[in-house]
Structures are given as C-alpha cells and as structure tokens.
Design an enzyme around this catalytic site. Structure first.
Site, PDB file in Angstrom:
ATOM      1  CG  ASP A 168      -1.618  -1.380   1.342  1.00  0.00           C
ATOM      2  OD1 ASP A 168      -1.588  -2.585   1.020  1.00  0.00           O
ATOM      3  OD2 ASP A 168      -3.418  -1.186   0.892  1.00  0.00           O
ATOM      4  CG  ASP A 197      -4.250  -1.231  -2.817  1.00  0.00           C
ATOM      5  OD1 ASP A 197      -4.824  -1.419  -3.607  1.00  0.00           O
ATOM      6  OD2 ASP A 197      -4.636  -0.929  -1.742  1.00  0.00           O
ATOM      7  CE1 TYR A 200      -2.067   3.307  -2.548  1.00  0.00           C
ATOM      8  CE2 TYR A 200      -3.854   3.368  -1.386  1.00  0.00           C
ATOM      9  CZ  TYR A 200      -3.125   3.006  -1.684  1.00  0.00           C
ATOM     10  OH  TYR A 200      -3.385   1.316  -0.527  1.00  0.00           O
ATOM     11  CG  ASN A 234      -8.286  -2.004  -2.507  1.00  0.00           C
ATOM     12  OD1 ASN A 234      -7.297  -2.307  -2.381  1.00  0.00           O
ATOM     13  ND2 ASN A 234      -9.204  -0.884  -2.377  1.00  0.00           N
ATOM     14  CG  HIS A 235      -6.186   1.242  -3.743  1.00  0.00           C
ATOM     15  ND1 HIS A 235      -7.034   2.782  -4.439  1.00  0.00           N
ATOM     16  CD2 HIS A 235      -6.206   1.198  -2.687  1.00  0.00           C
ATOM     17  CE1 HIS A 235      -7.703   2.742  -2.703  1.00  0.00           C
ATOM     18  NE2 HIS A 235      -6.705   1.937  -2.479  1.00  0.00           N
ATOM     19  CG  HIS A 319      -4.239  -5.712  -1.518  1.00  0.00           C
ATOM     20  ND1 HIS A 319      -3.310  -5.203  -1.020  1.00  0.00           N
ATOM     21  CD2 HIS A 319      -5.613  -4.855  -0.760  1.00  0.00           C
ATOM     22  CE1 HIS A 319      -3.806  -3.500  -1.198  1.00  0.00           C
ATOM     23  NE2 HIS A 319      -4.906  -3.622  -1.498  1.00  0.00           N
ATOM     24  CG  HIS A 328     -11.184   0.768   6.821  1.00  0.00           C
ATOM     25  ND1 HIS A 328     -11.460   2.217   7.117  1.00  0.00           N
ATOM     26  CD2 HIS A 328     -10.153   1.523   6.007  1.00  0.00           C
ATOM     27  CE1 HIS A 328     -12.146   2.293   5.612  1.00  0.00           C
ATOM     28  NE2 HIS A 328     -10.593   2.432   4.828  1.00  0.00           N
ATOM     29  CG  HIS A 329      -9.745  -2.468   4.332  1.00  0.00           C
ATOM     30  ND1 HIS A 329     -11.159  -2.448   3.638  1.00  0.00           N
ATOM     31  CD2 HIS A 329      -9.140  -1.742   4.443  1.00  0.00           C
ATOM     32  CE1 HIS A 329     -10.177  -1.566   2.754  1.00  0.00           C
ATOM     33  NE2 HIS A 329      -8.974  -1.269   3.735  1.00  0.00           N
ATOM     34  CG  HIS A 356      -7.106  -4.693   1.946  1.00  0.00           C
ATOM     35  ND1 HIS A 356      -7.112  -3.707   0.668  1.00  0.00           N
ATOM     36  CD2 HIS A 356      -7.918  -4.723   2.303  1.00  0.00           C
ATOM     37  CE1 HIS A 356      -8.645  -3.598   0.509  1.00  0.00           C
ATOM     38  NE2 HIS A 356      -9.486  -3.987   1.679  1.00  0.00           N
ATOM     39  CB  VAL A 357      -5.292  -3.564   7.372  1.00  0.00           C
ATOM     40  CG1 VAL A 357      -5.855  -2.727   8.594  1.00  0.00           C
ATOM     41  CG2 VAL A 357      -6.743  -4.233   7.161  1.00  0.00           C
ATOM     42  CG  HIS A 358      -4.274   2.011   4.841  1.00  0.00           C
ATOM     43  ND1 HIS A 358      -4.876   2.611   4.006  1.00  0.00           N
ATOM     44  CD2 HIS A 358      -4.245   0.716   3.461  1.00  0.00           C
ATOM     45  CE1 HIS A 358      -4.750   2.869   2.733  1.00  0.00           C
ATOM     46  NE2 HIS A 358      -4.615   1.114   2.516  1.00  0.00           N
TER      47      HIS A 358
END
Ligand SMILES: *[C@@H]1O[C@H](CO)[C@@H](O)[C@H](O)[C@H]1NC(C)=O
Ligand SMILES: *[C@@H]1O[C@H](CO)[C@@H](O)[C@H](O)[C@H]1NC(C)=O
Ligand SMILES: *[C@@H]1O[C@H](CO)[C@@H](O)[C@H](O)[C@H]1NC(C)=O
Ligand SMILES: *[C@@H]1O[C@H](CO)[C@@H](O)[C@H](O)[C@H]1NC(C)=O
Ligand SMILES: *[C@@H]1O[C@H](CO)[C@@H](O)[C@H](O)[C@H]1NC(C)=O
Ligand SMILES: [Fe+2]
Length: 465
Positions: A168, A197, A200, A234-235, A319, A328-329, A356-358
């Site tokens: 990410d 990711d 972006y 996903n990005h 991911h 989140h997520h 995915h999870v930042h």
C-alpha cells in the site's frame, strides 16, 4: 492488558507437555502504545525530485525489474519511453564479462479515457548465471540508461536470502520515507515482496493515469536494481464503467508483467516463483477464487508442486488479510479465508503477508478451520501447522493510517500498531528465519517488532513459532 483466551481452562484440556507453548500463545496480544505524529499524508507534488523525468530525448523512465521465470534465472525488465517506441532491446553483461548479450522484448500502449500511455516495454532475459551481478542497458538507439541487478543463488533449502516487505505504498511523503527506510535498513533486502496497492492513481479524478507514471518514476531508484514481486490490490482494479473503463486491472496489467505462465497459471493475477530457499505463492483477492475457479484449480496443483527439500520456506502473498483486528476492512478477507485456510494448514505455509489495512499486525500461529455450520467451532485456536499472518499495509499512501482497532484485542493477535513502516524476512537456513518490522519514525536499524520463525516443515516439534 487486554482480554484473551482463558489460559487456565484451555491448559487444563491439553497435555502437560504443551502447557509451556500455550502459555506463550497467551502471552501475546500487545497493542503498541507508540503514538505517531498525527499528520496527514499528502502526495508529493508533481515537481518533486522523485518524479523527475530523466534527461535526453525519449530517455527510458520507470525502469523496474521482477523475476522472469519459475526458478530465478530470468528477469523481466520493464520501462517506458515517452516520445517514440524506440528499441525493445535490453543489453546485459555479467560483472566479469566483456561479452554484451541482448534480449528482445515487446512494446505496448494503452488508453484510459482521455489518457494515452507512453511506450511500455517488457523484455524477459533468461538463462542467467546464479548469484551474479549483471549490468543492463535500456533505451538503445537514442538515449540509453544503465542499471544493474544481482541474480539469486541457485534454489536450495539452506540458501540465506533477505526479502523486504512493503504494501500500500502510494506516492506521499510518507511513501518516500518508507522506501528510504527500506533502502537504508542495514539488513539489506535483496528482493521486495510487494503486497498490493501500488500508485493510488485511482484517487485522482478519472483515475488520472499520469499518476501511474509518477509512481513508476518514484520507485525506479529501487525497483530498477532489485526485483519487486507484484501482488495486485484493490487500487489496481481501475474499474470505472461510467467513463467506459470496464476492463478491470487495465493499467496494472499493461505496466507490471509477471512470469505467471512459468508456474502454469493462466492469469498474471496469481502465480508463483521459487527464489533462493523460498517458494512464494501470489494470490488475488480480487479475481474469482471460489471452488472450481481457475485460481482455485491452479493453487490446488501448485501446492502439490511445492518441494520443501528444495525450497524449505513456503510464503503466501495476498492483498486482503485473512486475519486483521482493525475496524477498517474488518472481515473483508473472510470468504477467501474460508476457502483457502485449510490448505495453508495442510501444506504448512510458514507465513502469509497481506496489505490493504493501513497498519501493522502480526498474528500467532492460529487456525479456524473446524467450523462446519452446525458444530459451533468457529473460534481461532492455536495451531502449530498454521502460518503466521502479517499485515503490512503501512507503506504510507494518501489515505493515511487506520488507527481504530477492534477491542478487546483478539487472542490471536500478537502485536498491532498503526504506524508506517516496512518488514524484512531474513532467511538464515532451512530451519530459521528472522522477521522484523521497522517503523519510519525510528532509526534505520531499529526493530519495532520482531520474531524468529521456525520453519513449519523442518523444525523439530517443540519449536513454537
Ligand atoms: C525522497 O527521499 C529521497 C531519499 O531519502 C530524498 O533524496 C528525496 O529528496 C525525497 N523526496 C521528497 C519529495 O521527499
Ligand atoms: C481529460 O479530461 C479531463 C476532464 O475533462 C481534463 O481535465 C483533462 O485535462 C483531460 N486530460 C487530457 C490528457 O486530455
Ligand atoms: C531515435 O532513434 C531512432 C532509431 O534509431 C531514429 O529513427 C530516430 O530518428 C531517433 N530520434 C531522434 C530524435 O534522434
Ligand atoms: C524435491 O527436491 C529434491 C532436491 O532437489 C529432489 O531430490 C527430489 O527429487 C524432489 N522431490 C520431488 C518429489 O520432486
Ligand atoms: C540455522 O540458523 C540459525 C540462526 O542463525 C542457527 O542458530 C542454526 O545453528 C542454523 N542451523 C544450521 C544447521 O546451521
Ligand atoms: Fe487495499
């Protein structure tokens, strides 16, 4: 302290000899108290040094390499020429060799709404010597540029090798800090495992694809010299049917080629490679994965091909994490977990890295595969055949960190912290590997979290992790 398994009652039902290891499981579960500076991550401006266009007419830019075959004797070199197609050739020569060889690649372009890409070149070099430094030159004809890489040692169970981990990433000031910390980490990653990711670009109006170009120029300083092993996030989907862009992954698939055919895959979104002492499986959270799908059938076969006598370490990249205790997520990886987790346990995967999870999180060795709809057995349990799950989606993109965590910290979660950083998975031999996580605020050598990994296939049974 946070709530966790009821250690006492759990210990009662297991044999005395295992009490020590269960106690260790129950000693996990730490939420870091580190508080980071609460600044937003802003993308670096277009005129930043990291996005500079190399001088010269049609000079190659966005140069990056990845593994080009199944065994690590091949390299895919990719680059973009902005003005004209130029040459598809890569010239390359071994450090101690006078002989310059050449390989010929392909060139392609794509359009995305009103954006037209430069000329994107991909060239696969094969049959390289192992453990050898090679120089290479791209842009033959007009302006050429020279880079180098080092091939991995021949595949073998005890080959030491150091993998970096970033997810990410994006292109903010924090992204630049993460990459800089990775580059200056004295543990020196030799190959980067990227868990999805990338640019972006989809955060911009109309998914402004020129942000794919800036990202390519940003990472060149590292990705032209060591392979980045790609996972799509996903990005990368870039699905925008409102403006007629209804082919998922179009920019990503044109720009980032991977050696998927070498592992018998039919899609660049899932594939595997062997490198040094590791067999690395890349999965796609955003392509069909249910039973009978191409990805499922491929992975079923691929697990049969894993030979731990040849590649002692079995690593999976994806991911979207199976286990994450951030809000989140939350549970986005659940449907995929239900399908694949039994295989991970059966084949003794050592570690699963996801993004995915930042934030950062590391699990204990746990599994949750006993549930059959009616038996009520749907809680993660300690399982020494199971992988450790590491979320490393903390590369530093413009969406910022996710800080909200589910409370109490679940018993399976060994350590979690919302800070930007990167990881290092340092394989020593067939039994031992050392993992460390490095947060950007610290000095380059500081480990904010670390763990000795004992190989699931080769370690003696009393070894815990
Ligand atoms: C990015 O990091 C590099 C290496 O540390 C540095 O030279 C460069 O100035 C940084 N650029 C930006 C825009 O922060
Ligand atoms: C694409 O269209 C958008 C919106 O109309 C516009 O702002 C942008 O400048 C256009 N880009 C190019 C490369 O034409
Ligand atoms: C770049 O090289 C190509 C092929 O050698 C040549 O046709 C073209 O004229 C060159 N362009 C410039 C501006 O020198
Ligand atoms: C696994 O690899 C070892 C070492 O290369 C080799 O001797 C053995 O034949 C392989 N096993 C299988 C089933 O291919
Ligand atoms: C494997 O590496 C570990 C950690 O460096 C070391 O303690 C162990 O002795 C090594 N095993 C062998 C067989 O060399
Ligand atoms: Fe993501």
């Amino acid at each position: 302290m946070v709530a966790r398994w009821d250690c006492a009652s759990f210990a009662l039902v297991i044999v005395v000899g295992l009490i020590f290891s269960v106690a260790e499981v129950c000693n996990g579960g730490r939420t870091s108290s580190f508080v980071r500076n609460d600044q937003l991550s802003h993308d670096m401006p277009l005129d930043s040094d990291v996005f500079r266009i190399p001088p010269g007419y049609n000079a190659p830019q966005q140069v990056h390499i990845t593994q080009g075959d199944y065994l690590g004797k091949g390299v895919i070199v990719s680059w973009v020429t902005p003005d004209e197609p130029g040459s598809n050739l890569v010239l390359y020569w071994g450090e101690n060799s006078e002989l310059k060889r050449q390989a010929e690649g392909i060139v392609l372009t794509y359009k995305y709404f009103n954006y037209t890409s430069g000329y994107i070149h991909h060239c696969t070099i094969t049959n390289l010597e192992s453990d050898t430094k090679y120089y290479y030159e791209v842009g033959i004809g007009n302006t050429s540029r020279e880079f180098w890489f080092r091939t991995p040692p021949q595949v073998g169970p005890d080959v030491p090798y150091t993998f970096g981990l970033i997810g990410d990433l994006g292109q903010t000031h924090d992204s630049n800090r993460t990459l800089t910390h990775y580059e200056l980490n004295p543990e020196k990653g030799q190959t980067l495992l990227f868990v999805g990711d990338l640019s972006y670009a989809d955060a911009y109006p109309l998914h402004d694809n020129s942000r794919w170009d800036t990202w390519g120029r940003f990472i060149e300083r590292n990705a032209a010299y060591q392979p980045w092993i790609w996972t799509a996030g996903n990005h990368e989907i870039d699905f925008l049917p409102e403006i007629g862009e209804d082919i998922p992954f179009k920019p990503y698939l044109h720009r980032y080629h991977v050696p998927y055919k070498a592992s018998g895959s039919t899609s660049p979104l899932w594939y595997s490679i062997k490198r040094a002492s590791a067999h690395i499986i890349v999965m796609s959270s955003y392509a069909a994965y249910a039973i009978y799908t191409p990805q499922y059938k491929w992975l079923q076969k691929e697990f049969q091909k894993v030979n731990r006598t040849e590649t002692s370490w079995l690593i999976v990249l994806m991911h979207c994490p199976f286990y994450s205790s951030y809000v989140h997520h939350y549970m986005e990886g659940e449907s995929m977990r239900v399908i694949y987790e039994p295989w991970f346990v059966q084949h003794k995967v050592d570690v699963v890295f996801a993004g995915h999870v930042h934030a950062y999180e590391r699990s204990d060795r746990i599994s949750n595969i006993a549930y059959n709809v009616v038996n009520g057995l749907c809680t993660p349990i300690s399982d020494l055949s199971a992988p450790v799950y590491i979320t490393i989606g903390d590369g530093g993109n413009l969406e910022g960190l996710v800080t909200e965590m589910t409370e109490p910290q679940p018993s399976y979660s060994a350590f979690r912290e919302a800070s930007f950083g990167h990881g290092i998975f340092d394989i020593k031999n067939r039994t031992h590997a050392y993992f460390s996580w490095h947060r950007n605020q610290d000095g380059y050598a500081v480990e904010a979290d670390s763990l000795w990994f004992h190989n699931r296939y080769w370690s003696v049974s009393e070894d815990y992790m």
